[in-house]
Design a protein around this motif. Structure first.
Motif, PDB file in Angstrom:
ATOM      1  N   LEU A 141       0.829  -1.209   0.000  1.00 41.58           N
ATOM      2  CA  LEU A 141       0.000   0.000   0.000  1.00 41.58           C
ATOM      3  C   LEU A 141       0.864   1.261   0.000  1.00 41.58           C
ATOM      4  O   LEU A 141       0.551   2.241  -0.684  1.00 41.58           O
ATOM      5  N   THR A 142       1.949   1.233   0.754  1.00 40.32           N
ATOM      6  CA  THR A 142       2.857   2.381   0.795  1.00 40.32           C
ATOM      7  C   THR A 142       3.471   2.625  -0.578  1.00 40.32           C
ATOM      8  O   THR A 142       3.605   3.774  -1.019  1.00 40.32           O
ATOM      9  N   HIS A 143       3.822   1.554  -1.262  1.00 39.39           N
ATOM     10  CA  HIS A 143       4.346   1.651  -2.625  1.00 39.39           C
ATOM     11  C   HIS A 143       3.352   2.376  -3.530  1.00 39.39           C
ATOM     12  O   HIS A 143       3.722   3.283  -4.281  1.00 39.39           O
ATOM     13  N   LEU A 144       2.092   2.010  -3.438  1.00 36.24           N
ATOM     14  CA  LEU A 144       1.075   2.637  -4.269  1.00 36.24           C
ATOM     15  C   LEU A 144       0.911   4.118  -3.938  1.00 36.24           C
ATOM     16  O   LEU A 144       0.745   4.963  -4.834  1.00 36.24           O
ATOM     17  N   LEU A 145       0.974   4.448  -2.653  1.00 37.84           N
ATOM     18  CA  LEU A 145       0.838   5.848  -2.243  1.00 37.84           C
ATOM     19  C   LEU A 145       2.007   6.691  -2.753  1.00 37.84           C
ATOM     20  O   LEU A 145       1.811   7.836  -3.186  1.00 37.84           O
ATOM     21  N   VAL A 146       3.205   6.142  -2.708  1.00 33.33           N
ATOM     22  CA  VAL A 146       4.370   6.869  -3.204  1.00 33.33           C
ATOM     23  C   VAL A 146       4.231   7.124  -4.698  1.00 33.33           C
ATOM     24  O   VAL A 146       4.613   8.192  -5.208  1.00 33.33           O
ATOM     25  N   ASN A 147       3.661   6.183  -5.416  1.00 33.26           N
ATOM     26  CA  ASN A 147       3.451   6.357  -6.857  1.00 33.26           C
ATOM     27  C   ASN A 147       2.539   7.544  -7.176  1.00 33.26           C
ATOM     28  O   ASN A 147       2.613   8.107  -8.275  1.00 33.26           O
ATOM     29  N   LEU A 148       1.685   7.901  -6.233  1.00 30.12           N
ATOM     30  CA  LEU A 148       0.749   8.998  -6.462  1.00 30.12           C
ATOM     31  C   LEU A 148       1.400  10.374  -6.328  1.00 30.12           C
ATOM     32  O   LEU A 148       0.803  11.382  -6.719  1.00 30.12           O
ATOM     33  N   ASP A 149       2.600  10.424  -5.784  1.00 33.70           N
ATOM     34  CA  ASP A 149       3.308  11.695  -5.625  1.00 33.70           C
ATOM     35  C   ASP A 149       3.753  12.202  -6.995  1.00 33.70           C
ATOM     36  O   ASP A 149       4.463  11.512  -7.738  1.00 33.70           O
ATOM     37  N   GLY A 150       3.348  13.402  -7.338  1.00 31.61           N
ATOM     38  CA  GLY A 150       3.698  13.969  -8.638  1.00 31.61           C
ATOM     39  C   GLY A 150       5.185  14.099  -8.856  1.00 31.61           C
ATOM     40  O   GLY A 150       5.658  14.011 -10.001  1.00 31.61           O
ATOM     41  N   LEU A 151       5.947  14.321  -7.801  1.00 32.35           N
ATOM     42  CA  LEU A 151       7.395  14.433  -7.942  1.00 32.35           C
ATOM     43  C   LEU A 151       8.003  13.126  -8.423  1.00 32.35           C
ATOM     44  O   LEU A 151       8.978  13.121  -9.184  1.00 32.35           O
ATOM     45  N   ILE A 152       7.417  12.008  -8.014  1.00 30.82           N
ATOM     46  CA  ILE A 152       7.967  10.689  -8.342  1.00 30.82           C
ATOM     47  C   ILE A 152       7.570  10.246  -9.747  1.00 30.82           C
ATOM     48  O   ILE A 152       8.264   9.454 -10.377  1.00 30.82           O
ATOM     49  N   GLN A 153       6.460  10.743 -10.251  1.00 33.11           N
ATOM     50  CA  GLN A 153       5.989  10.412 -11.601  1.00 33.11           C
ATOM     51  C   GLN A 153       5.698   8.922 -11.769  1.00 33.11           C
ATOM     52  O   GLN A 153       6.069   8.300 -12.761  1.00 33.11           O
ATOM     53  N   GLY A 154       5.010   8.368 -10.790  1.00 39.00           N
ATOM     54  CA  GLY A 154       4.663   6.958 -10.862  1.00 39.00           C
ATOM     55  C   GLY A 154       5.885   6.074 -10.890  1.00 39.00           C
ATOM     56  O   GLY A 154       6.896   6.353 -10.239  1.00 39.00           O
ATOM     57  N   GLU A 155       5.816   5.001 -11.679  1.00 34.07           N
ATOM     58  CA  GLU A 155       6.940   4.086 -11.764  1.00 34.07           C
ATOM     59  C   GLU A 155       8.089   4.636 -12.610  1.00 34.07           C
ATOM     60  O   GLU A 155       9.157   4.044 -12.666  1.00 34.07           O
ATOM     61  N   THR A 156       7.849   5.764 -13.269  1.00 32.80           N
ATOM     62  CA  THR A 156       8.943   6.405 -14.014  1.00 32.80           C
ATOM     63  C   THR A 156      10.061   6.796 -13.080  1.00 32.80           C
ATOM     64  O   THR A 156      11.251   6.668 -13.384  1.00 32.80           O
ATOM     65  N   GLY A 157       9.677   7.290 -11.903  1.00 24.99           N
ATOM     66  CA  GLY A 157      10.663   7.638 -10.894  1.00 24.99           C
ATOM     67  C   GLY A 157      11.324   8.977 -11.132  1.00 24.99           C
ATOM     68  O   GLY A 157      10.926   9.753 -12.014  1.00 24.99           O
ATOM     69  N   THR A 158      12.341   9.245 -10.350  1.00 25.72           N
ATOM     70  CA  THR A 158      13.069  10.501 -10.442  1.00 25.72           C
ATOM     71  C   THR A 158      14.510  10.258 -10.000  1.00 25.72           C
ATOM     72  O   THR A 158      14.915   9.120  -9.759  1.00 25.72           O
ATOM     73  N   SER A 159      15.282  11.312  -9.887  1.00 27.42           N
ATOM     74  CA  SER A 159      16.688  11.196  -9.477  1.00 27.42           C
ATOM     75  C   SER A 159      17.002  12.175  -8.359  1.00 27.42           C
ATOM     76  O   SER A 159      16.311  13.187  -8.192  1.00 27.42           O
ATOM     77  N   LEU A 160      18.027  11.864  -7.620  1.00 32.74           N
ATOM     78  CA  LEU A 160      18.507  12.767  -6.579  1.00 32.74           C
ATOM     79  C   LEU A 160      19.463  13.750  -7.254  1.00 32.74           C
ATOM     80  O   LEU A 160      20.682  13.701  -7.090  1.00 32.74           O
ATOM     81  N   ILE A 161      18.875  14.673  -8.003  1.00 30.70           N
ATOM     82  CA  ILE A 161      19.674  15.545  -8.865  1.00 30.70           C
ATOM     83  C   ILE A 161      20.558  16.502  -8.086  1.00 30.70           C
ATOM     84  O   ILE A 161      21.561  16.993  -8.611  1.00 30.70           O
ATOM     85  N   SER A 162      20.215  16.792  -6.841  1.00 25.62           N
ATOM     86  CA  SER A 162      21.029  17.718  -6.060  1.00 25.62           C
ATOM     87  C   SER A 162      22.425  17.171  -5.799  1.00 25.62           C
ATOM     88  O   SER A 162      23.335  17.931  -5.441  1.00 25.62           O
ATOM     89  N   LEU A 163      22.626  15.851  -5.995  1.00 27.90           N
ATOM     90  CA  LEU A 163      23.966  15.289  -5.834  1.00 27.90           C
ATOM     91  C   LEU A 163      24.928  15.795  -6.901  1.00 27.90           C
ATOM     92  O   LEU A 163      26.147  15.723  -6.720  1.00 27.90           O
ATOM     93  N   ASN A 164      24.380  16.306  -7.992  1.00 22.25           N
ATOM     94  CA  ASN A 164      25.233  16.819  -9.070  1.00 22.25           C
ATOM     95  C   ASN A 164      26.036  18.044  -8.641  1.00 22.25           C
ATOM     96  O   ASN A 164      26.975  18.446  -9.343  1.00 22.25           O
ATOM     97  N   ALA A 165      25.671  18.638  -7.510  1.00 21.13           N
ATOM     98  CA  ALA A 165      26.434  19.782  -6.999  1.00 21.13           C
ATOM     99  C   ALA A 165      27.817  19.363  -6.514  1.00 21.13           C
ATOM    100  O   ALA A 165      28.704  20.203  -6.320  1.00 21.13           O
ATOM    101  N   TYR A 166      28.013  18.066  -6.320  1.00 21.25           N
ATOM    102  CA  TYR A 166      29.299  17.538  -5.852  1.00 21.25           C
ATOM    103  C   TYR A 166      30.013  16.827  -6.999  1.00 21.25           C
ATOM    104  O   TYR A 166      29.376  16.160  -7.819  1.00 21.25           O
ATOM    105  N   ALA A 167      31.317  16.962  -7.037  1.00 24.86           N
ATOM    106  CA  ALA A 167      32.109  16.224  -8.017  1.00 24.86           C
ATOM    107  C   ALA A 167      31.969  14.731  -7.763  1.00 24.86           C
ATOM    108  O   ALA A 167      31.742  14.300  -6.628  1.00 24.86           O
ATOM    109  N   ALA A 168      32.092  13.927  -8.801  1.00 26.27           N
ATOM    110  CA  ALA A 168      31.862  12.485  -8.689  1.00 26.27           C
ATOM    111  C   ALA A 168      32.732  11.842  -7.614  1.00 26.27           C
ATOM    112  O   ALA A 168      32.252  11.031  -6.808  1.00 26.27           O
TER     113      ALA A 168
END
Length: 346
Positions: A141-168
């Motif tokens: 059920l928690t999985h389904l609720l997380v999918n409803l978050d617009g930031l996550i875009q369902g199963e498409t997912g997203t990235s932790l883009i703020s990590l790009n502020a640091y060198a690899a």
């Protein structure tokens, strides 16, 4: 409640109670040296090795947390992937709100533990198989609720883009250091807890809940403490895994395979044995490194190995070592020394 095993008939003499043996003291100091060495690994190791060791630290955390919950507390859960997934999800959410991504991983673990508290009010009313299955249902059920978050875009997912502020390179070292620190602090904290009065209460509840309550143990509060601790540790493991992988897809992080991995590690290493969870994580890490590219056959092999261990080594590898050699490197119980030759060990 105290169970005494590996007993020999005591001879004459004065009995002394000890918590440490020579082997356990050596193991403790070896662990300190080992952690110090691991802290220096990024200064000379390849990036591939650093990444793999980071994964190992996460596996140790997962195994230790599930072992604490099921092996010591008797709370067998097949839904711990919920906390793993929430750790990653909250990291994304908190970082998106403007927090530093590494701070977000720590705050995410705290958020997971906060969520686990009201959940424990319901889940801990259940016992045995009911608890195990209910945890799996809530995870789904928690999985389904997380999918409803617009930031996550369902199963498409997203990235932790703020990590790009640091060198690899800097990012990798930070993630490695956080994983090592989290593993060390959680293991030390869990070890201290299990050796305390609360730890004795936890194991008493596992052995006989009604008897523990009759002796004055607050069963519900003790189980809740363990439940929240396991949620916190599993949550920070999920957050660290996300930091290492950077991408978040709900179906990956909320997959029941994570709990299957935890169960495998603990069964192989030794359920209810502190050293067993660590040993199981190392064995799983080696198997994954060598055979992980085999796809579905790798998963079938894991299941077969777990089945064989359940049938022929139900106490796990470390349980077999303890039974044969009487060796305990991280004792959470007591050792009664009657004289230099006759000993009775918990």
């Amino acid at each position: 409640m105290t169970n005494l095993t590996s007993m020999e008939m005591p001879g004459p003499g004065i009995a002394d109670v000890h918590r440490w043996t020579r082997a356990s003291r050596m193991a403790a100091w070896t662990s300190v040296v080992g952690i110090a060495f691991l802290a220096l690994v990024p200064t000379f190791a390849s990036t591939g090795l650093v990444d793999r060791l980071t994964a190992l630290f996460v596996y140790v955390i997962l195994a230790a947390m599930w072992n604490a919950l099921a092996g010591y507390g008797g709370l067998v859960s097949v839904g711990q992937q919920m906390f793993f997934g929430l750790g990653a999800y909250f990291t994304v959410r908190i970082a998106d709100a403007g927090a530093d991504p590494f701070v977000a991983t720590l705050l995410a673990a705290v958020a997971v533990s906060l969520v686990s508290y009201p959940l424990s009010l319901v889940m801990l009313r259940l016992k045995g198989g009911e608890f195990a299955i209910a945890m799996w249902v809530v995870s789904a059920l928690t999985h389904l609720l997380v999918n409803l978050d617009g930031l996550i875009q369902g199963e498409t997912g997203t990235s932790l883009i703020s990590l790009n502020a640091y060198a690899a390179g800097t990012r990798q070292i930070w993630i490695y250091g956080l994983a090592l620190a989290a593993m060390t602090l959680l293991l030390v904290g869990l070890f201290a807890l299990l050796r305390s009065r609360v730890g004795s209460a936890i194991q008493a509840i596992r052995d006989n809940e009604d008897a523990a309550a009759a002796l004055g143990v607050d069963v519900v509060a003790t189980k809740r403490l363990l439940f929240i601790l396991a949620a916190f540790g599993t949550g920070i493991a999920g957050a660290l895994w996300l930091a290492s992988a950077t991408s978040f897809q709900p179906k990956t992080y909320f997959s029941v395979q994570w709990t299957a991995y935890m169960i495998f590690m603990v069964l192989v290493g030794g359920l209810g044995r502190f050293e067993g969870a660590i040993l199981g994580a190392v064995i799983f890490f080696v198997i994954e490194t060598v055979f992980g590219a085999m796809g579905v056959w790798y998963l079938i092999g894991l299941g077969l190995v777990a089945l064989l261990f359940s049938l022929f080594l139900p106490r796990g590898l470390w349980g077999a070592v303890e039974e044969r050699l009487g060796l305990s490197l991280m004792p959470v119980g007591y050792r009664l020394v009657v004289n230099s030759e006759n000993r009775m060990e918990r």
